[in-house]
Write an enzyme that holds these catalytic residues in place. Sequence first.
Site, PDB file in Angstrom:
ATOM      1  N   GLU A 157       0.820  -1.212   0.000  1.00 52.41           N
ATOM      2  CA  GLU A 157       0.000   0.000   0.000  1.00 52.41           C
ATOM      3  C   GLU A 157       0.855   1.264   0.000  1.00 52.41           C
ATOM      4  O   GLU A 157       0.335   2.355  -0.157  1.00 52.41           O
ATOM      5  CB  GLU A 157      -0.951  -0.002   1.198  1.00 52.41           C
ATOM      6  N   HIS A 158       2.148   1.099   0.207  1.00 56.65           N
ATOM      7  CA  HIS A 158       3.051   2.251   0.105  1.00 56.65           C
ATOM      8  C   HIS A 158       4.461   1.762  -0.203  1.00 56.65           C
ATOM      9  O   HIS A 158       4.762   0.575  -0.048  1.00 56.65           O
ATOM     10  CB  HIS A 158       3.046   3.088   1.394  1.00 56.65           C
TER      11      HIS A 158
END
Length: 303
Positions: free
Chosen positions: A160-161
Amino acid sequence: MAALGGRRRASAAALLAVATLLVCLAGPAMAAGNKTGQVTVFWGRNKDEGTLREACDTGLYTMVIMSFLDVYGPNGKYHLDLSGHPIAAIIGDDIKHCQFVGVPVSLSIGGFGSGYSLPSRQAALDLFDYLWNAFFGGSKPGVHRPFGDAWLDGVDLFLEHGTAADRYDVLALELAKHNIRGGPGKPLHLTATPRCGFPPAGYLKRALDTGIFERVHVRIYDDADCEAYWHLNWDKWTAAYPATRFYVGMTASEMTHGWVHPKNVYYDVAPSVQKADNYGGFMIWDRYYDKLSNYTSMVKYYA
Ligand SMILES: *[C@@H]1O[C@H](CO)[C@@H](O)[C@H](O)[C@H]1NC(C)=O
Ligand SMILES: *[C@@H]1O[C@H](CO)[C@@H](O)[C@H](O)[C@H]1NC(C)=O
């Protein structure tokens, strides 16, 4: 009279012809042609979802991905979060049971927390070393094996990052080297589960561009852009990585944005995604919601 009757007959024949044509036109789009019957589910996000063994015994899934290894990185700390499921050898027994009934079990790294990064070649090699010894064929003294001697079937990237410095490409290549077939080794399924946006973020793109990923699960839920544009993005994804099998990732929870009604899975999602010859199947998020809604039992026939 006779002329009228003739016209009626003619128009009836015309209607029949139109109806036949419609059936023929509708036919290919709905045809079972490229179906695979593959359904992957995520497990480990809620302890009320039941055990891993129970998920595999439903017969609904062809792969289960445990989630998440949510802490890893340059400081050498690792943490597995299974949302309150006991992390113990008992899960190892369930893993072996799943494998025995023909359901491979993979481990997803990353997730929604902030405790992970892979900002150097060395960090990637260290993570590989940890994964290999804790969950696969390695047996380095001092590395704890949370699931005992159970040997997992794959690694999934659920990122997600990240940053431009992250070296998931190095991790992927290292895992691919251990994609051993035959002997005591087993094939290692290398997968990724990104949001539908295309192109993917640079740190993931660098990994996918190695061309060695077996599967990508494209999430089309819980993201406003994906809900609107996933058809377009799906075509770009499947064209960009022809050697990879693509799974369409859907939520089993009606309360989640981007939920697709089973009827629309049949009329829209399945025929759209199955146009790609590297279509792989469905990915369902997640076992907890699926247990509540029975979503997979409704849509699996379209996969
Ligand atoms: C199946 O895949 C081929 C490409 O390999 C595509 O041309 C065809 O339209 C697909 N069939 C369906 C029913 O989507
Ligand atoms: C799902 O299936 C289970 C078992 O068959 C049933 O008890 C439950 O009521 C079903 N739930 C829904 C929402 O249909």
